[in-house]
Design a protein around this motif. Structure first.
Motif, PDB file in Angstrom:
ATOM      1  N   MET A   1     -47.360 -15.809   8.014  1.00 17.59           N
ATOM      2  CA  MET A   1     -46.485 -16.995   7.982  1.00 17.59           C
ATOM      3  C   MET A   1     -45.446 -16.884   9.099  1.00 17.59           C
ATOM      4  O   MET A   1     -44.857 -15.818   9.307  1.00 17.59           O
ATOM      5  N   SER A   2     -45.251 -17.980   9.806  1.00 20.28           N
ATOM      6  CA  SER A   2     -44.280 -17.979  10.896  1.00 20.28           C
ATOM      7  C   SER A   2     -42.860 -17.880  10.348  1.00 20.28           C
ATOM      8  O   SER A   2     -42.545 -18.432   9.300  1.00 20.28           O
ATOM      9  N   PHE A   3     -41.999 -17.139  11.063  1.00 18.15           N
ATOM     10  CA  PHE A   3     -40.599 -17.040  10.645  1.00 18.15           C
ATOM     11  C   PHE A   3     -39.779 -18.195  11.212  1.00 18.15           C
ATOM     12  O   PHE A   3     -38.587 -18.319  10.920  1.00 18.15           O
ATOM     13  N   LEU A   4     -40.375 -19.069  12.044  1.00 15.94           N
ATOM     14  CA  LEU A   4     -39.653 -20.192  12.635  1.00 15.94           C
ATOM     15  C   LEU A   4     -39.490 -21.326  11.627  1.00 15.94           C
ATOM     16  O   LEU A   4     -40.314 -21.504  10.719  1.00 15.94           O
ATOM     17  N   SER A   5     -38.450 -22.090  11.810  1.00 11.76           N
ATOM     18  CA  SER A   5     -38.145 -23.165  10.859  1.00 11.76           C
ATOM     19  C   SER A   5     -39.058 -24.371  11.060  1.00 11.76           C
ATOM     20  O   SER A   5     -39.660 -24.564  12.124  1.00 11.76           O
ATOM     21  N   ASP A   6     -39.130 -25.199  10.023  1.00  7.55           N
ATOM     22  CA  ASP A   6     -39.876 -26.452  10.124  1.00  7.55           C
ATOM     23  C   ASP A   6     -39.255 -27.356  11.194  1.00  7.55           C
ATOM     24  O   ASP A   6     -39.957 -28.111  11.868  1.00  7.55           O
ATOM     25  N   SER A   9     -40.658 -26.771  14.589  1.00  6.29           N
ATOM     26  CA  SER A   9     -42.038 -27.251  14.726  1.00  6.29           C
ATOM     27  C   SER A   9     -42.110 -28.753  14.963  1.00  6.29           C
ATOM     28  O   SER A   9     -43.137 -29.264  15.412  1.00  6.29           O
TER      29      SER A   9
END
Length: 400
Positions: A1-6, A9
């Motif tokens: 799972m990516s640690f970047l926020s929605d 994206s």
């Protein structure tokens, strides 16, 4: 799972910045590159402004300021709005930020909730839709193509408004087209907004001083004072005073909105650079002779570029009312093939093939939401613009 926020994206990097960076990289590698992708005056910041910055450093004005800006500059902004635009604000209705971009960011972050809609006329400055998305809103794009002079009609605006609409982001003269709305055209837009009291107006006036006769600039809240209590009028010193790197934008609006925007700013960047604020104060209150001088040079360049591009095979270039961009159509070139075999199916294909073949960096129209076009910034020396247009003409003639 990516640690970047929605949120990350939902957005993309600025295409104009990306093209400018690519052109810089190619130039550093030894390629003969002409970069016409950056929206930046090529003139030096006026001498009096630079001297004010040096004086600020010498006198120790290098510490934190209030998050919303030094009182001297906010008073000067109020005086500017009244003197040049007929708008009355008090210093607590003014916010100074790190460039005009932060004004937009603060406003949208302070007001948008999931499901809120923001009307963005296209062609648009590349950051408008992504800022809306970053703030959790939904951009509603209203396309106004070359046949309408790149201007949204009142009927188009009326049709785009829904109960979820919170803002209209409005830019005249426009980046990327240079299209400017006359006072009469503005009245048509403001009349629609008066019928929809839930819709707020964000007027981006950053190119106010770069306009060409017979066009005359007007700002929406001055055309329709009834909108003052739901209009944020933003401006800055970047374009008018060749101060892009100084990063000073400002805005006037209702106290509650400005207070909320200041709160956002206090928890993100805090105050804009103190030295830049004192320089901006001099820009707004000092001699203004730089503006007509630079405007005259930009007008000469506009006429030069429009004339040269309209000689290029398959290119149609309207004459803009302001700013320092042209936004020609290449509809007649779509479907053709470059000498290296590249098929020109989109304006992005055109821009990439032009850069590869002739070393001219432009920004493709898809980045601004209206195709098939490309944007040129003519904030360059005349001889550079002539060379660039000759290369563009040569490339267009080579397409089969």
């Amino acid at each position: 799972m990516s640690f970047l926020s929605d949120a990350v994206s939902r957005i993309k990097a600025s295409p104009t910045v990306a093209m400018t960076a690519l052109a810089g990289e190619l130039k550093a590698e030894g390629r003969d590159i002409i970069g016409l992708s950056a929206g930046e005056p090529d003139f030096d910041t006026p001498d009096n402004v630079r001297r004010a910055a040096v004086a600020a450093i010498s006198s120790g004005k290098t510490r934190y300021t209030a998050p919303n800006g030094i009182i001297e500059l906010r008073k000067a902004v109020c005086e500017k709005f009244y003197r040049e635009n007929g708008l009355t604000y008090t210093p607590d209705q003014v916010l100074v930020s790190t460039g005009g971009k932060q004004i937009l960011y603060n406003a949208l972050m302070a007001t948008l909730n999931p499901g809120d809609e923001v009307i963005v006329p296209a062609p648009y400055w590349v950051s408008y839709p992504d800022m809306v998305l970053l703030a959790g809103g939904t951009p509603v794009i209203v396309e106004a193509g070359i046949e309408s002079g790149f201007k949204m009609s009142p009927d188009q605006l009326e049709a785009a408004i829904t109960p979820k609409t919170k803002w209209l982001i409005f830019n005249s003269p426009s980046n990327p087209t240079g299209a400017g709305y006359s006072r009469e055209e503005l009245k048509g837009i403001t009349d629609v907004l008066m019928r929809h009291p839930h819709v707020w107006l964000l007027s981006d006036d950053i190119y106010e001083h770069i306009v060409y006769a017979p066009f005359e600039f007007a700002t929406p809240a001055a055309v329709e004072p009834g909108l003052m209590d739901r209009t944020l009028t933003m401006n800055g010193v970047s374009k008018a005073y060749a101060m892009t790197g100084w990063r000073i934008g400002y805005a006037g609006g209702p106290k509650e909105l400005i207070k909320a925007m200041t709160t956002i700013q206090s928890q993100s960047t805090s105050n804009a650079c103190s030295i830049s604020q004192w320089a901006a104060l001099e820009a707004l209150t000092g001699p203004q002779d730089y503006i007509p001088t630079s405007r005259k040079a930009f007008e000469r360049r506009r006429d030069l570029v429009v004339g040269l591009l309209n000689r290029c095979e398959g290119v149609v270039c309207p004459t803009p009312e302001g700013a320092f961009y042209v936004y020609p159509s290449i509809a007649d070139l779509i479907g053709k093939t470059a000498p290296d075999g590249t098929k020109i199916e989109t304006d992005e294909d055109f821009a990439k093939a032009l850069l590869a073949a002739e070393g001219v960096a432009v920004v493709f129209g898809g980045a601004f939401g209206c195709s098939p076009n490309f944007r040129i910034s003519y904030a360059e020396a005349d001889e550079v613009l002539v060379d660039a247009c000759e290369r563009i003409g040569r490339f267009c003639a080579s397409l089969k």
